[in-house]
Design a protein around this motif. Structure first.
Motif, PDB file in Angstrom:
ATOM      1  N   ASP A  53       0.692  -1.241  -0.025  1.00  0.00           N
ATOM      2  CA  ASP A  53      -0.263   0.113   0.117  1.00  0.00           C
ATOM      3  C   ASP A  53       0.914   1.175  -0.042  1.00  0.00           C
ATOM      4  O   ASP A  53       1.773   1.495   0.956  1.00  0.00           O
ATOM      5  N   ARG A  55       1.481   4.667   0.846  1.00  0.00           N
ATOM      6  CA  ARG A  55       0.725   5.894   1.637  1.00  0.00           C
ATOM      7  C   ARG A  55       1.881   6.938   1.939  1.00  0.00           C
ATOM      8  O   ARG A  55       1.793   7.856   3.012  1.00  0.00           O
ATOM      9  N   ASP A  56       3.141   6.881   1.467  1.00  0.00           N
ATOM     10  CA  ASP A  56       3.886   7.776   1.524  1.00  0.00           C
ATOM     11  C   ASP A  56       4.414   8.519   0.415  1.00  0.00           C
ATOM     12  O   ASP A  56       4.871   8.093  -0.595  1.00  0.00           O
ATOM     13  N   PRO A  57       4.435  10.046   0.230  1.00  0.00           N
ATOM     14  CA  PRO A  57       4.666  10.743  -0.910  1.00  0.00           C
ATOM     15  C   PRO A  57       6.152  10.485  -1.504  1.00  0.00           C
ATOM     16  O   PRO A  57       6.553  10.289  -2.723  1.00  0.00           O
ATOM     17  N   ARG A 106      -0.627   2.547  -8.707  1.00  0.00           N
ATOM     18  CA  ARG A 106      -0.956   2.799  -7.388  1.00  0.00           C
ATOM     19  C   ARG A 106      -0.216   3.873  -6.872  1.00  0.00           C
ATOM     20  O   ARG A 106      -0.796   4.840  -6.217  1.00  0.00           O
ATOM     21  N   CYS A 109      -1.413   7.156  -8.767  1.00  0.00           N
ATOM     22  CA  CYS A 109      -2.900   7.374  -8.275  1.00  0.00           C
ATOM     23  C   CYS A 109      -2.875   7.941  -6.906  1.00  0.00           C
ATOM     24  O   CYS A 109      -3.441   9.013  -6.663  1.00  0.00           O
ATOM     25  N   TYR A 110      -2.120   7.567  -5.967  1.00  0.00           N
ATOM     26  CA  TYR A 110      -1.785   8.124  -4.640  1.00  0.00           C
ATOM     27  C   TYR A 110      -1.174   9.741  -4.990  1.00  0.00           C
ATOM     28  O   TYR A 110      -1.961  10.476  -4.188  1.00  0.00           O
ATOM     29  N   ASP A 113      -4.312  11.584  -6.899  1.00  0.00           N
ATOM     30  CA  ASP A 113      -5.539  11.551  -6.077  1.00  0.00           C
ATOM     31  C   ASP A 113      -5.391  12.069  -4.467  1.00  0.00           C
ATOM     32  O   ASP A 113      -6.389  13.148  -3.958  1.00  0.00           O
ATOM     33  N   GLU A 114      -4.513  11.389  -3.603  1.00  0.00           N
ATOM     34  CA  GLU A 114      -4.323  12.060  -2.226  1.00  0.00           C
ATOM     35  C   GLU A 114      -3.619  13.435  -2.133  1.00  0.00           C
ATOM     36  O   GLU A 114      -3.825  14.007  -1.226  1.00  0.00           O
ATOM     37  N   CYS A 115      -2.438  13.269  -2.805  1.00  0.00           N
ATOM     38  CA  CYS A 115      -1.561  14.541  -2.632  1.00  0.00           C
ATOM     39  C   CYS A 115      -1.940  15.603  -3.506  1.00  0.00           C
ATOM     40  O   CYS A 115      -1.301  16.856  -3.396  1.00  0.00           O
ATOM     41  N   GLY A 116      -2.767  15.438  -4.707  1.00  0.00           N
ATOM     42  CA  GLY A 116      -2.965  16.732  -5.620  1.00  0.00           C
ATOM     43  C   GLY A 116      -1.752  16.906  -6.375  1.00  0.00           C
ATOM     44  O   GLY A 116      -2.013  18.320  -6.877  1.00  0.00           O
ATOM     45  N   GLU A 117      -0.936  16.207  -6.652  1.00  0.00           N
ATOM     46  CA  GLU A 117       0.187  16.624  -7.480  1.00  0.00           C
ATOM     47  C   GLU A 117      -0.021  16.335  -9.008  1.00  0.00           C
ATOM     48  O   GLU A 117      -0.869  15.481  -9.304  1.00  0.00           O
TER      49      GLU A 117
END
Length: 123
Positions: A53, A55-57, A106, A109-110, A113-117
């Motif tokens: 998974d 979960r770290d930029p 993935r 996408c992270y 979607d999550e970081c908005g980069e």
């Protein structure tokens, strides 16, 4: 009852055997059928990559930089117009290509979607 503990124990037996509907051969011996399973030594590594998974930029950026966006192209090595040998697409030589490319997806996408980069740099 610890659900994750029992789930991990249950999976440990099946991690060394990989079966897909197309890879099961059924032998007919009289009135009963016996199925053969293909032994896959890389299945534990496949599961680790599939379950990873992001979960770290910083990790996501590193994965996107290290894993190529597309399969390296195939080529013919020629000398004086004569083909010496053919190099197939390198993705066909990597047994973990699908898992690694899914991990890269993935990570992209992270970041998006999550970081908005903006991930167009990696495409």
């Amino acid at each position: 009852m610890n659900v994750s503990h029992s789930t991990i124990e249950d999976r440990s037996v099946s991690t060394w055997i990989w079966t897909e509907p197309g890879n099961i051969a059924v032998e007919n011996q009289g009135n009963h059928h016996r199925s053969k399973r293909r032994f896959d030594l890389l299945q534990p590594l496949r599961q680790v990559l599939d379950n990873m998974d992001v979960r770290d930029p910083e990790l996501a950026h590193r994965l996107c930089e290290m894993i190529p966006a597309q399969c390296p192209f195939e080529r013919d090595v020629k000398l004086f117009g004569c083909t010496l040998f053919h190099i197939p697409p390198l993705c066909k030589l990597n047994p973990l290509y699908e898992e690694v490319s899914n991990l890269r997806f993935r990570a992209l996408c992270y970041l998006a979607d999550e970081c908005g980069e903006d991930v167009s740099l990696y495409c």
